[in-house]
Design a protein around this motif. Structure first.
Motif, mmCIF file in Angstrom:
data_model
loop_
_atom_site.group_PDB
_atom_site.id
_atom_site.type_symbol
_atom_site.label_atom_id
_atom_site.label_comp_id
_atom_site.label_asym_id
_atom_site.label_seq_id
_atom_site.Cartn_x
_atom_site.Cartn_y
_atom_site.Cartn_z
ATOM 1 N N VAL A 292 -6.468 -48.258 37.316
ATOM 2 C CA VAL A 292 -7.738 -47.628 37.672
ATOM 3 C C VAL A 292 -8.812 -48.705 37.683
ATOM 4 C CG1 VAL A 292 -9.439 -45.872 37.061
ATOM 5 C CG2 VAL A 292 -7.007 -45.467 36.608
ATOM 6 N N ALA A 293 -9.234 -49.091 38.873
ATOM 7 C CA ALA A 293 -10.280 -50.110 39.035
ATOM 8 C C ALA A 293 -9.950 -51.378 38.244
ATOM 9 C CB ALA A 293 -11.641 -49.549 38.620
ATOM 10 N N GLY A 294 -8.677 -51.792 38.297
ATOM 11 C CA GLY A 294 -8.255 -53.011 37.624
ATOM 12 C C GLY A 294 -7.835 -52.830 36.183
ATOM 13 N N HIS A 295 -8.034 -51.646 35.630
ATOM 14 C CA HIS A 295 -7.631 -51.370 34.257
ATOM 15 C C HIS A 295 -6.248 -50.720 34.246
ATOM 16 C CE1 HIS A 295 -11.637 -52.250 32.649
ATOM 17 N NE2 HIS A 295 -12.127 -51.576 33.674
ATOM 18 N N ARG A 296 -5.299 -51.315 33.515
ATOM 19 C CA ARG A 296 -3.965 -50.732 33.379
ATOM 20 C C ARG A 296 -3.996 -49.701 32.256
ATOM 21 N NH1 ARG A 296 0.632 -52.939 35.090
ATOM 22 N NH2 ARG A 296 1.635 -52.778 33.049
ATOM 23 N N LEU A 297 -3.718 -48.455 32.602
ATOM 24 C CA LEU A 297 -3.821 -47.357 31.645
ATOM 25 C C LEU A 297 -2.504 -46.598 31.563
ATOM 26 C CD1 LEU A 297 -7.315 -46.005 32.751
ATOM 27 C CD2 LEU A 297 -6.830 -47.383 30.726
ATOM 28 N N SER A 298 -2.172 -46.166 30.378
ATOM 29 C CA SER A 298 -0.947 -45.398 30.165
ATOM 30 C C SER A 298 -1.225 -43.916 30.341
ATOM 31 C CB SER A 298 -0.405 -45.666 28.761
ATOM 32 O OG SER A 298 0.581 -44.721 28.426
ATOM 33 N N THR A 299 -0.478 -43.277 31.231
ATOM 34 C CA THR A 299 -0.635 -41.824 31.377
ATOM 35 C C THR A 299 -0.179 -41.110 30.112
ATOM 36 O OG1 THR A 299 1.556 -41.657 32.416
ATOM 37 C CG2 THR A 299 -0.349 -41.895 33.876
ATOM 38 N N GLY A 300 0.740 -41.741 29.366
ATOM 39 C CA GLY A 300 1.221 -41.119 28.129
ATOM 40 C C GLY A 300 0.111 -40.925 27.117
ATOM 41 N N SER A 301 -0.810 -41.882 27.019
ATOM 42 C CA SER A 301 -1.909 -41.739 26.058
ATOM 43 C C SER A 301 -2.821 -40.588 26.441
ATOM 44 C CB SER A 301 -2.698 -43.051 25.979
ATOM 45 O OG SER A 301 -3.264 -43.375 27.236
ATOM 46 N N MET A 302 -2.997 -40.365 27.744
ATOM 47 C CA MET A 302 -3.819 -39.235 28.188
ATOM 48 C C MET A 302 -3.108 -37.909 27.937
ATOM 49 S SD MET A 302 -5.492 -40.676 31.719
ATOM 50 C CE MET A 302 -5.422 -42.438 31.996
ATOM 51 N N GLU A 303 -1.799 -37.901 28.148
ATOM 52 C CA GLU A 303 -1.039 -36.671 27.898
ATOM 53 C C GLU A 303 -1.125 -36.268 26.427
ATOM 54 O OE1 GLU A 303 2.905 -37.270 29.326
ATOM 55 O OE2 GLU A 303 2.291 -37.480 31.414
ATOM 56 N N GLN A 304 -1.099 -37.263 25.545
ATOM 57 C CA GLN A 304 -1.224 -36.964 24.122
ATOM 58 C C GLN A 304 -2.517 -36.222 23.828
ATOM 59 O OE1 GLN A 304 1.156 -40.600 21.873
ATOM 60 N NE2 GLN A 304 -0.951 -40.209 21.389
ATOM 61 N N ILE A 305 -3.567 -36.604 24.507
ATOM 62 C CA ILE A 305 -4.876 -35.984 24.283
ATOM 63 C C ILE A 305 -4.908 -34.573 24.867
ATOM 64 C CG2 ILE A 305 -7.335 -36.157 24.829
ATOM 65 C CD1 ILE A 305 -6.889 -39.254 24.829
ATOM 66 N N LEU A 306 -4.434 -34.408 26.097
ATOM 67 C CA LEU A 306 -4.448 -33.077 26.723
ATOM 68 C C LEU A 306 -3.636 -32.076 25.912
ATOM 69 C CD1 LEU A 306 -4.062 -33.809 30.561
ATOM 70 C CD2 LEU A 306 -6.089 -33.936 29.115
ATOM 71 N N ALA A 307 -2.519 -32.542 25.335
ATOM 72 C CA ALA A 307 -1.639 -31.638 24.581
ATOM 73 C C ALA A 307 -2.301 -31.107 23.312
ATOM 74 C CB ALA A 307 -0.338 -32.357 24.226
ATOM 75 N N GLN A 308 -3.381 -31.748 22.884
ATOM 76 C CA GLN A 308 -4.077 -31.287 21.684
ATOM 77 C C GLN A 308 -4.875 -30.012 21.931
ATOM 78 O OE1 GLN A 308 -6.510 -34.589 20.419
ATOM 79 N NE2 GLN A 308 -4.756 -35.979 20.257
ATOM 80 N N HIS A 309 -5.189 -29.720 23.183
ATOM 81 C CA HIS A 309 -5.997 -28.532 23.483
ATOM 82 C C HIS A 309 -5.179 -27.273 23.191
ATOM 83 C CE1 HIS A 309 -8.529 -25.632 25.532
ATOM 84 N NE2 HIS A 309 -9.455 -26.581 25.707
ATOM 85 N N PRO A 310 -5.731 -26.322 22.459
ATOM 86 C CA PRO A 310 -4.953 -25.135 22.072
ATOM 87 C C PRO A 310 -4.472 -24.287 23.244
ATOM 88 C CG PRO A 310 -7.287 -24.882 21.510
ATOM 89 C CD PRO A 310 -7.096 -26.314 21.875
ATOM 90 N N ALA A 311 -5.095 -24.415 24.412
ATOM 91 C CA ALA A 311 -4.676 -23.615 25.565
ATOM 92 C C ALA A 311 -3.521 -24.241 26.332
ATOM 93 C CB ALA A 311 -5.857 -23.403 26.522
ATOM 94 N N VAL A 312 -3.194 -25.508 26.018
ATOM 95 C CA VAL A 312 -2.198 -26.245 26.792
ATOM 96 C C VAL A 312 -0.830 -26.163 26.121
ATOM 97 C CG1 VAL A 312 -1.534 -28.517 27.669
ATOM 98 C CG2 VAL A 312 -3.935 -27.789 27.761
ATOM 99 N N ALA A 313 0.148 -25.602 26.858
ATOM 100 C CA ALA A 313 1.520 -25.535 26.347
ATOM 101 C C ALA A 313 2.260 -26.841 26.630
ATOM 102 C CB ALA A 313 2.266 -24.359 26.972
ATOM 103 N N GLU A 314 2.098 -27.380 27.822
ATOM 104 C CA GLU A 314 2.667 -28.680 28.165
ATOM 105 C C GLU A 314 1.864 -29.268 29.305
ATOM 106 O OE1 GLU A 314 6.700 -28.505 29.433
ATOM 107 O OE2 GLU A 314 6.413 -26.748 30.693
ATOM 108 N N CYS A 315 2.014 -30.565 29.500
ATOM 109 C CA CYS A 315 1.177 -31.232 30.497
ATOM 110 C C CYS A 315 1.840 -32.510 30.985
ATOM 111 C CB CYS A 315 -0.193 -31.557 29.909
ATOM 112 S SG CYS A 315 -0.117 -32.710 28.519
ATOM 113 N N ALA A 316 1.307 -33.008 32.073
ATOM 114 C CA ALA A 316 1.696 -34.316 32.594
ATOM 115 C C ALA A 316 0.469 -34.916 33.251
ATOM 116 C CB ALA A 316 2.833 -34.197 33.597
ATOM 117 N N VAL A 317 0.372 -36.226 33.202
ATOM 118 C CA VAL A 317 -0.698 -36.938 33.893
ATOM 119 C C VAL A 317 -0.052 -37.903 34.874
ATOM 120 C CG1 VAL A 317 -2.621 -38.557 33.675
ATOM 121 C CG2 VAL A 317 -2.326 -36.736 31.979
ATOM 122 N N VAL A 318 -0.501 -37.871 36.119
ATOM 123 C CA VAL A 318 0.014 -38.775 37.149
ATOM 124 C C VAL A 318 -1.156 -39.508 37.780
ATOM 125 C CG1 VAL A 318 2.033 -37.347 37.619
ATOM 126 C CG2 VAL A 318 -0.039 -36.993 38.961
#
Length: 641
Positions: free
Chosen positions: A511-537
């Motif tokens: 993202v604009a030259g920054h290498r980011l792990s989608t796994g780290s974002m998925e960890q955050i989304l999964a914390q939301h009580p409404a989310v049963a499962e998720c993926a970030v692409v």
């Protein structure tokens, strides 16, 4: 029963003198000719374990336990909620059935070194067929029952089997799948001619060997029941430790199939060592691996591992939900006194989605469960926390691959009860020298993400090579970083040596030259009580190159406006990662496409949202989930621009 030796000292011994360490581990196996040499490195980077030894894997899984007076002990429990059958098989019974099945294969002309394709559902005959091949020294290749004819044909042409063993069909919670028409189609598509097809009829599924006798010229069709009943039990055939036990084709393969080759000797040693030291399972213990024999997990810990250890294995033909409900796992644990459960994080997420507060676990006695092990897909901390709170037992994430055959990293329950950390599969096991390196092969500092690599030689039980493809194995896994095996996963080590696997290197987005792990974002989304499962692409973006997109499945009973949810998810990512993540959008979907082992098809979803051509992997669990993503991409295109 934890070991008197701590884990640190075990790992130290394995590094100081690896040959002695693995020769000592080989003492858990009954050999026809015991090994005196641990590893042959004369053809490096290809290595051969126990090159001067001979054994039979089927003998180690069955005969020796019967000869030790434990023939009446239960070897296998078959539990099928889809056909409403439950049955226990003793070691003596399994030995008789495997011996007769081996005799049947011998009558079909199968000898040591021949290949046999097994195309069966989760039924006892699948286990018997695998062990019967091992008894003859034949090489089995298990292909998921119901696999598309084209994919089956490609495996027939690659493995060139003499025999196919199959059943009339498989049974899902909502449908019956006939196998025999697919086999006929595959035989027509394949260039290789299979001499014999052996069919186990199932009363719930139409079709028999007799009906297809004239359908495939050059191939004869046999009935399993009559042929195996009349067969003379075949004794175990001694094979070299380096001879192949099985070929297992990796999931998601396109083009030429990529068959992982597992040897007999190293595999048996790894299974015995891991059962005792990783899972703390021994004689008489009950282990339930809620997987499929078509996956490496099923090979290692439904069939070979538990039986080599003299334990009882549970063969479950059903789903975590829907057969009949989300309480199915708790029922099996209670009913069969399961000590250790091994399943995929996806199964837990499915149960949690259907039964968020695990109300269906009430009334079941889970006290005999000692631990739950999870692998196959990254275990997000939120799911780990949920399961730990529910069970009040250790929930142990561990990480391995089809290629490795057993865990690269784990908390070794049979050695020491180490502290567990959310999001980490703990520590590298003996023989797995794990490092984190950058694109130049240089080791990166603690907490910095990079490529996960493993020093050569890999330990016993890992892949010896690819079928008919030594150079392909070297090119695919060993050439990027000489002297090291490329796992294809990215992650980091913390200061205490805990590994964190964040996802496939393909899932690192720029993202604009920054290498980011989608796994780290998925960890955050999964914390939301409404989310049963998720993926970030990562999807294409004209300005930034790529931008992250969240795909979320809501927990059952959740009522929240999509716009509100998206705003809250964006805020969570911004707070925990920062604006650099450029996470600004998410889409609510009813399901995520996955393979049968629970791996989310992130690459396929990324291609769909990018408008690229995509191929649906043959290992997909439910093709309807692809339709969900296609519809979501179409509906979201205008909004996401």
């Amino acid at each position: 029963m934890a070991s008197t030796e701590n884990f640190e000292s075990v790992v130290a011994r394995s590094k100081q003198d690896p040959s002695r360490f693995w020769l000592e581990a080989a003492g858990a196996i009954d050999w026809d000719v015991a090994p005196t040499v641990a590893v042959d490195d004369s053809d490096a980077p290809l290595y051969r374990w126990f090159p001067d030894a001979r054994l039979n894997t089927s003998y180690n899984a069955l005969d020796r336990h019967v000869l030790a007076g434990r023939g009446d002990d239960t070897a296998l429990i078959y539990d099928s909620p889809v056909v409403l059958k439950k049955k226990r098989y003793s070691y003596s019974t399994m030995l008789d059935k495997v011996g007769r099945a081996a005799g049947m294969l011998a009558a079909a002309g199968v000898v040591a070194g021949d290949r046999v394709v097994i195309y069966m559902p989760m039924m006892p005959q699948a286990v018997v067929a695998m062990l019967a091949c091992a008894r003859l020294g034949a090489v089995h290749s298990v292909v998921f029952g119901g696999f598309a004819a084209k994919e089956l044909a490609s495996r027939l042409d690659d493995a060139k089997p003499r025999v196919i063993i199959t059943a009339s069909g498989g049974i899902e919670s909502d449908r019956v799948v006939e196998y025999l028409p697919a086999i006929v189609n595959a035989l027509e598509l394949a260039e290789h001619t299979v001499e014999t097809v052996i069919v186990k009829n199932r009363p719930e599924v139409p079709g028999s060997a007799a009906e297809f006798e004239d359908a495939t010229p050059g191939t004869r069709w046999w009935d399993w029941s009559s042929r195996s009943t009349d067969a003379v039990p075949h004794p175990p055939v001694s094979v070299a430790a380096t001879d192949p036990l099985y070929i297992l084709y990796t999931s998601g393969t396109t083009g030429s199939p990529k068959g992982v080759v597992r040897d007999n000797g190293g595999h048996a040693v790894a299974m015995a060592w891991s059962m005792r030291n990783v899972y703390d399972i021994g004689i008489g213990d009950v282990m339930w691996t809620a997987s499929d024999v078509g996956w490496v997990v099923g090979h290692s810990y439904i069939v070979y591992g538990p039986l080599i250890a003299g334990a009882t294995t549970v063969l479950y033909e059903g789903k975590p939900v829907g057969t009949p409900d989300a309480g199915a796992f708790w029922r099996v644990i209670d009913e069969h006194s399961v000590k250790t459960l091994f399943t995929a994080p996806t199964a837990l997420r499915a149960i949690r989605k259907a039964d968020p507060h695990a109300e269906l676990s009430h009334g079941y006695d889970l006290s005999r469960l000692d631990a739950m092990f999870l692998a196959g897909e990254r275990l997000d901390p939120d799911t780990w926390t949920w399961a730990t709170a529910l069970l009040q037992k250790p929930v142990i994430d561990h990480w391995w691959q089809t290629e490795t055959g057993w865990a690269i990293c784990a908390s070794p329950r049979g050695i020491e009860h180490l502290p567990l950390r959310a999001g980490s599969p703990s520590f590298p096991l003996p023989g797995f020298g794990v490092s984190i390196v950058d694109e130049h092969g240089e080791q990166v500092p603690h907490l910095e993400e990079g490529n996960i690599v493993i020093d050569l030689p890999l330990p016993p039980g890992t892949l010896a090579t690819l079928w008919q493809g030594d150079q392909r194995y070297i090119d695919s896994y060993l050439s990027a970083f000489p002297g090291r095996y490329l796992t294809g996963d990215s992650g980091y080590l913390d200061r205490d040596g805990y590994l964190y696997v964040m996802g496939r290197t393909d899932d690192i987005i720029n993202v604009a030259g920054h290498r980011l792990s989608t796994g780290s974002m998925e960890q955050i989304l999964a914390q939301h009580p409404a989310v049963a499962e998720c993926a970030v692409v990562g999807v294409k973006d004209a300005l930034k190159g790529q931008k992250p997109l969240g795909l979320v499945v809501l927990a059952s009973g959740t009522t929240i406006e999509e716009a509100v949810l998206i705003a809250e998810l964006v805020a969570m990512v911004r707070e925990q990662i920062g604006a650099v993540a450029a996470f600004r959008d998410a889409v609510v979907v009813s399901a995520l496409p996955k393979t049968r082992s629970g791996k989310i098809l992130r690459k396929t979803m990324r291609q769909i949202f990018d408008g690229d051509d995509y191929v649906v992997p043959p290992t997909i669990d439910d093709t309807r989930a692809i339709t969900v993503i296609v519809e979501a991409a179409g509906a979201s295109t205008r909004r996401l621009v």
